[in-house]
Design an enzyme around this catalytic site. Structure first.
Site, PDB file in Angstrom:
ATOM      1  N   GLY A  13       0.651  -1.169   0.138  1.00  0.00           N
ATOM      2  CA  GLY A  13      -0.126  -0.007   0.111  1.00  0.00           C
ATOM      3  C   GLY A  13       0.628   1.243  -0.035  1.00  0.00           C
ATOM      4  O   GLY A  13       0.233   2.367   0.228  1.00  0.00           O
ATOM      5  N   VAL A  14       1.917   1.079  -0.334  1.00  0.00           N
ATOM      6  CA  VAL A  14       3.243   2.311  -0.179  1.00  0.00           C
ATOM      7  C   VAL A  14       2.784   3.190  -1.441  1.00  0.00           C
ATOM      8  O   VAL A  14       3.083   4.595  -1.328  1.00  0.00           O
ATOM      9  CB  VAL A  14       4.523   2.006  -0.056  1.00  0.00           C
ATOM     10  CG1 VAL A  14       5.295   3.002  -0.082  1.00  0.00           C
ATOM     11  CG2 VAL A  14       4.821   1.220   1.472  1.00  0.00           C
ATOM     12  N   LYS A  38       2.457  -7.774 -13.584  1.00  0.00           N
ATOM     13  CA  LYS A  38       2.309  -7.964 -12.343  1.00  0.00           C
ATOM     14  C   LYS A  38       2.223  -9.376 -12.118  1.00  0.00           C
ATOM     15  O   LYS A  38       1.110 -10.103 -12.638  1.00  0.00           O
ATOM     16  CB  LYS A  38       1.014  -7.516 -11.875  1.00  0.00           C
ATOM     17  CG  LYS A  38       0.542  -7.667 -10.635  1.00  0.00           C
ATOM     18  CD  LYS A  38       1.029  -6.765  -9.476  1.00  0.00           C
ATOM     19  CE  LYS A  38       0.557  -6.947  -8.253  1.00  0.00           C
ATOM     20  NZ  LYS A  38       0.911  -6.086  -7.017  1.00  0.00           N
ATOM     21  N   THR A  42      -3.220 -10.499  -5.743  1.00  0.00           N
ATOM     22  CA  THR A  42      -3.714 -11.066  -4.883  1.00  0.00           C
ATOM     23  C   THR A  42      -4.941 -10.381  -4.603  1.00  0.00           C
ATOM     24  O   THR A  42      -4.941  -9.034  -4.624  1.00  0.00           O
ATOM     25  CB  THR A  42      -2.923 -11.739  -3.547  1.00  0.00           C
ATOM     26  OG1 THR A  42      -2.407 -10.730  -2.897  1.00  0.00           O
ATOM     27  CG2 THR A  42      -1.961 -12.376  -3.885  1.00  0.00           C
TER      28      THR A  42
END
Ligand SMILES: Nc1ncnc2c1ncn2[C@@H]1O[C@H](COP(=O)(O)OP(=O)(O)OP(=O)(O)O)[C@@H](O)[C@H]1O
Ligand SMILES: [Mg+2]
Length: 217
Positions: A13-14, A38, A42
């Site tokens: 989530g950065v 990618k 997930t």
């Protein structure tokens, strides 16, 4: 074989996907045939838009592809195990190399951080090494980033990788925390630049009110 850049982050989530999109936008603007990959997505059901769809929507002209997908919002190897499956890391590596042969620049986005397991035996650092990729690390500008980034940089170097940093979600009006963090991060590894925060940007809903860019810092 095109240039391969592997995007990892100091955490989930950065801003890895936003960074990957910014790299793709820059690469297309430079006239390079650009692909994004990618390997494992997930946390999404079949048909739901993933990181590759976000990059494709933001970076017109970039071909974006997803490898395999697992519904559980977990690290790739763990999400696969929960589904009773295994990730074939070698097949994904070969697919990435095929894409790299078909373009000038391939941008690969990991999942989570550097030591997250892609498969039972291969973590993100191994995968980046296996592609002989340049490592680009998405970091936060906020409190806590110095430790997370130092850990990531040290682990990368121990594995023979040479990380460069991009500071994501850079505030319009940086406070003392962000400005001093940026200076400290520059002591750890080369900082390619910062990505200014874009109000209303939400990767999961697929919306980018403006195009993310990397600004030299
Ligand atoms: N430059 C930015 N401007 C505004 N918001 C941002 C920016 N970068 C990241 N974000 C916020 O952080 C969220 C997560 O970003 P992103 O999906 O790129 O992270 P990630 O590291 O790829 O996550 P994951 O580990 O799930 O792949 C975005 O949906 C957005 O809300
Ligand atoms: Mg992502």
């Amino acid at each position: 074989m095109g240039r391969i850049r592997f995007v990892t982050g100091t955490d989930t989530g950065v801003g890895k996907t936003v960074l990957a999109a910014a790299l793709a936008v820059q690469s297309v603007a430079d006239g390079a045939a650009t692909c994004y990959f990618k390997p494992v997505q997930t946390g999404l059901q079949p048909g739901e838009p993933g990181d590759a769809d976000f990059v494709a929507s933001v970076a017109a002209g970039c071909r974006a592809e997803e490898g395999v997908r697992f519904a559980a919002p977990l690290a790739p190897a763990v999400a696969a195990a929960v589904a009773g499956e295994k990730v074939d890391a070698e097949a994904l590596r070969l697919r990435a190399l095929d894409l790299a042969r078909e373009c000038d620049t391939l941008i690969v986005e990991g999942a989570g951080g550097l030591l997250v397991l892609l498969s039972d035996a291969v973590d993100m650092a191994d995968f980046a090494s296996g592609l002989d990729a340049e490592l680009v690390v998405a970091t936060r500008p906020t409190l806590g980033t110095l430790n997370h980034t130092a850990l990531t940089v040290e682990a990368a170097r121990r594995r023979g990788l040479d990380p460069a940093l991009v500071v994501c979600n850079w505030p319009a009006e940086p406070a003392l925390t962000e400005t001093t963090n940026l200076e400290q991060l520059k002591e750890m590894a080369p900082v390619i630049g910062v990505i200014p925060a874009i109000d209303g940007l939400d990767v999961e809903s697929g919306g980018a009110p403006a195009t993310p860019v990397i600004v030299p810092a």
